[in-house]
Design a protein around this motif. Structure first.
Motif, mmCIF file in Angstrom:
data_model
loop_
_atom_site.group_PDB
_atom_site.id
_atom_site.type_symbol
_atom_site.label_atom_id
_atom_site.label_comp_id
_atom_site.label_asym_id
_atom_site.label_seq_id
_atom_site.Cartn_x
_atom_site.Cartn_y
_atom_site.Cartn_z
ATOM 1 N N ILE A 252 6.351 -23.290 4.872
ATOM 2 C CA ILE A 252 6.549 -21.974 4.257
ATOM 3 C C ILE A 252 5.239 -21.571 3.575
ATOM 4 C CG2 ILE A 252 7.763 -20.724 2.411
ATOM 5 C CD1 ILE A 252 9.557 -21.232 4.800
ATOM 6 N N SER A 253 4.690 -20.419 3.987
ATOM 7 C CA SER A 253 3.451 -19.928 3.376
ATOM 8 C C SER A 253 3.719 -19.098 2.130
ATOM 9 C CB SER A 253 2.683 -19.021 4.344
ATOM 10 O OG SER A 253 2.591 -19.569 5.617
ATOM 11 N N ASP A 254 4.834 -18.358 2.137
ATOM 12 C CA ASP A 254 5.061 -17.385 1.066
ATOM 13 C C ASP A 254 6.561 -17.125 0.942
ATOM 14 O OD1 ASP A 254 4.323 -15.599 -0.931
ATOM 15 O OD2 ASP A 254 3.810 -13.962 0.438
ATOM 16 N N ILE A 255 6.989 -16.863 -0.296
ATOM 17 C CA ILE A 255 8.392 -16.514 -0.583
ATOM 18 C C ILE A 255 8.380 -15.340 -1.542
ATOM 19 C CG2 ILE A 255 10.489 -17.248 -1.800
ATOM 20 C CD1 ILE A 255 9.997 -20.051 -0.966
ATOM 21 N N THR A 256 9.240 -14.357 -1.299
ATOM 22 C CA THR A 256 9.350 -13.269 -2.262
ATOM 23 C C THR A 256 10.791 -12.770 -2.339
ATOM 24 O OG1 THR A 256 8.461 -11.115 -2.926
ATOM 25 C CG2 THR A 256 8.658 -11.491 -0.570
ATOM 26 N N ILE A 257 11.245 -12.559 -3.588
ATOM 27 C CA ILE A 257 12.577 -12.014 -3.844
ATOM 28 C C ILE A 257 12.428 -10.494 -3.963
ATOM 29 C CG2 ILE A 257 14.561 -12.022 -5.418
ATOM 30 C CD1 ILE A 257 13.530 -14.778 -6.472
ATOM 31 N N ARG A 258 13.296 -9.743 -3.268
ATOM 32 C CA ARG A 258 13.208 -8.280 -3.363
ATOM 33 C C ARG A 258 13.491 -7.833 -4.804
ATOM 34 N NH1 ARG A 258 16.471 -4.666 0.961
ATOM 35 N NH2 ARG A 258 18.199 -4.937 -0.511
ATOM 36 N N PRO A 259 12.828 -6.764 -5.274
ATOM 37 C CA PRO A 259 13.008 -6.345 -6.673
ATOM 38 C C PRO A 259 14.459 -6.133 -7.104
ATOM 39 C CG PRO A 259 11.123 -5.198 -5.728
ATOM 40 C CD PRO A 259 11.742 -5.992 -4.609
ATOM 41 N N ASP A 260 15.350 -5.758 -6.169
ATOM 42 C CA ASP A 260 16.755 -5.561 -6.567
ATOM 43 C C ASP A 260 17.548 -6.870 -6.611
ATOM 44 O OD1 ASP A 260 17.088 -6.189 -3.912
ATOM 45 O OD2 ASP A 260 18.223 -4.388 -3.385
ATOM 46 N N LYS A 261 16.881 -7.987 -6.302
ATOM 47 C CA LYS A 261 17.461 -9.339 -6.387
ATOM 48 C C LYS A 261 18.638 -9.548 -5.437
ATOM 49 C CE LYS A 261 14.926 -10.075 -10.203
ATOM 50 N NZ LYS A 261 14.175 -8.828 -10.343
ATOM 51 N N LYS A 262 18.694 -8.791 -4.341
ATOM 52 C CA LYS A 262 19.785 -8.944 -3.373
ATOM 53 C C LYS A 262 19.412 -9.928 -2.255
ATOM 54 C CE LYS A 262 22.944 -5.635 -4.560
ATOM 55 N NZ LYS A 262 22.326 -4.834 -5.567
ATOM 56 N N ILE A 263 18.173 -9.876 -1.804
ATOM 57 C CA ILE A 263 17.727 -10.723 -0.689
ATOM 58 C C ILE A 263 16.345 -11.298 -1.003
ATOM 59 C CG2 ILE A 263 19.056 -9.470 1.080
ATOM 60 C CD1 ILE A 263 16.471 -8.031 1.912
ATOM 61 N N PHE A 264 15.956 -12.336 -0.255
ATOM 62 C CA PHE A 264 14.577 -12.811 -0.323
ATOM 63 C C PHE A 264 14.072 -13.100 1.089
ATOM 64 C CE2 PHE A 264 16.901 -16.869 -0.647
ATOM 65 C CZ PHE A 264 16.142 -17.743 0.103
ATOM 66 N N ALA A 265 12.754 -13.144 1.204
ATOM 67 C CA ALA A 265 12.122 -13.360 2.512
ATOM 68 C C ALA A 265 11.160 -14.530 2.428
ATOM 69 C CB ALA A 265 11.359 -12.104 2.946
ATOM 70 N N THR A 266 11.052 -15.271 3.547
ATOM 71 C CA THR A 266 10.067 -16.359 3.634
ATOM 72 C C THR A 266 9.126 -16.103 4.804
ATOM 73 O OG1 THR A 266 11.442 -17.723 5.101
ATOM 74 C CG2 THR A 266 11.727 -18.050 2.736
ATOM 75 N N ALA A 267 7.868 -16.493 4.617
ATOM 76 C CA ALA A 267 6.859 -16.406 5.675
ATOM 77 C C ALA A 267 6.673 -17.808 6.244
ATOM 78 C CB ALA A 267 5.543 -15.893 5.095
ATOM 79 N N GLY A 268 6.900 -17.973 7.553
ATOM 80 C CA GLY A 268 6.935 -19.309 8.144
ATOM 81 C C GLY A 268 5.727 -19.664 8.989
ATOM 82 N N TRP A 269 5.419 -20.951 8.975
ATOM 83 C CA TRP A 269 4.370 -21.466 9.863
ATOM 84 C C TRP A 269 4.815 -21.367 11.324
ATOM 85 C CZ3 TRP A 269 2.371 -26.657 7.256
ATOM 86 C CH2 TRP A 269 1.909 -26.354 5.976
ATOM 87 N N ASP A 270 6.138 -21.206 11.541
ATOM 88 C CA ASP A 270 6.675 -21.102 12.913
ATOM 89 C C ASP A 270 6.615 -19.656 13.443
ATOM 90 O OD1 ASP A 270 8.603 -19.836 11.415
ATOM 91 O OD2 ASP A 270 10.285 -21.044 12.125
ATOM 92 N N HIS A 271 5.798 -18.806 12.805
ATOM 93 C CA HIS A 271 5.548 -17.411 13.208
ATOM 94 C C HIS A 271 6.693 -16.474 12.827
ATOM 95 C CE1 HIS A 271 3.203 -19.328 16.893
ATOM 96 N NE2 HIS A 271 2.859 -19.842 15.716
#
Length: 328
Positions: A252-271
């Motif tokens: 995992i290169s990066d993780i961010t929680i959306r400002p409304d705290k409903k979802i989050f996203a991860t940036a993967g080494w697997d593209h």
């Protein structure tokens, strides 16, 4: 049946290099013209118009050394960028200017992004990895006054700080710092006392990225392993493992929680970009577009949910823009 994952809304090309960092500015005095900033391996910061989907301005302030952090200071006209030239540049972009108005020499050789926290009108705290291997330095901006230097106790063997997150409770209380280290620990620091409040070993490998939800007192971190670690902070300010989530592929290169705290996203080494529900940590979507490691993910700060976007930057020189889960 689950819906198939969407395609990107559009793709931005033209950085000419791997994209290391992204930051939206959609609020401010002119919210109708949302802007996306990107930092690339070739040392450029690109300012993108999301209306024309083209580069408005290319900023060159890091001697062609990789830029791995961009943040705005209270609007799209004041920008901070951090590069492998060991410099943090403060830009004045008002009225079409493209000038570096000030800079901070970090003397840090790693990839640890600095963290910003607004503490008053026109005043920010900035945490950054320092010259000494394990140290984190906190400055006040724009004065560049040193607030504190955070040093682990002798023999702690945390290694280098890898990721930082300044935050404070909504009551405007004392600012705190969460730091992820090379040994896999996440550490909570009290800045006014300059001491560790809590330490938790979350990973077997260095912590590559973390984010924190101060309302729920819950955070998340990722490493080169096949696992996300979710941890919480109790009333006594002790960090505890809340849950772990196994991944299909490692890294995992990066993780961010959306400002409304409903979802989050991860940036993967697997593209791939993965989207999860933040409340129950349920996997929601796998966004598969890039042909190389995804290095950064960023949510837009649009006020209206239907306009919210997710941007992802990759080693394949492209930035994908997605519109997902935008209903309230």
């Amino acid at each position: 049946m689950a819906l198939p994952p969407p395609d990107p809304e559009f793709v931005l090309r033209g950085t000419g290099a791997a994209v290391h960092t992204l930051h939206f500015s959609c609020g401010g005095p002119d919210p109708a013209v949302p802007v996306l900033f990107s930092g690339s391996e070739n040392g450029f910061v690109h300012v993108w118009s999301l209306r024309t989907r083209r580069v408005d301005t290319a900023l060159d302030g890091h001697g062609r050394k990789s830029v791995y952090c961009v943040e705005t200071l209270g609007g799209k006209d004041r920008l901070l960028s951090q590069g492998r030239d060991q410099r943090i540049c403060l830009w004045d972009l008002a009225e079409g200017r493209t000038s570096v108005m000030d800079s901070v020499f970090t003397e840090h050789v790693g990839f640890c992004r600095c963290s910003l926290l607004q503490v008053a009108q026109g005043r920010w705290l900035m945490a950054m990895a320092a010259k000494a291997l394990e140290e984190v330095q906190v400055l006040e901006l724009p004065s560049k006054t040193s607030v504190c230097t955070l040093q682990p106790e002798v023999g702690a063997k945390l290694g280098m700080p890898m990721c930082l997150k300044l935050w404070q409770l909504n009551g405007g209380s004392q600012p705190l710092l969460l730091a992820g280290y090379e040994d896999g620990s996440v550490v909570l620091w009290n800045l006014s006392m300059g001491r560790v409040l809590s330490q938790l070993v979350c990973h077997q490998e260095p912590v590559m990225s973390l984010d924190f939800d101060s309302e729920k007192a819950k955070g998340i971190s990722g490493s080169s392993e096949k696992v996300l670690s979710i941890w919480s902070l109790n009333e006594q300010q002790n960090l505890q493992v809340y849950k772990t989530h196994g991944l299909v592929n490692a890294g995992i290169s990066d993780i961010t929680i959306r400002p409304d705290k409903k979802i989050f996203a991860t940036a993967g080494w697997d593209h791939r970009i993965r989207i999860f529900g933040w409340k129950k940590l349920k996997p929601l979507a796998v966004l598969d577009y890039h042909t190389a490691t995804v290095q950064c993910v960023s949510f837009s700060d649009h006020k209206h949910p239907s306009e919210r976007l997710l941007a992802a930057g990759s080693k394949d020189h492209r930035i994908s823009i997605w519109s997902i889960y935008t209903q309230t």
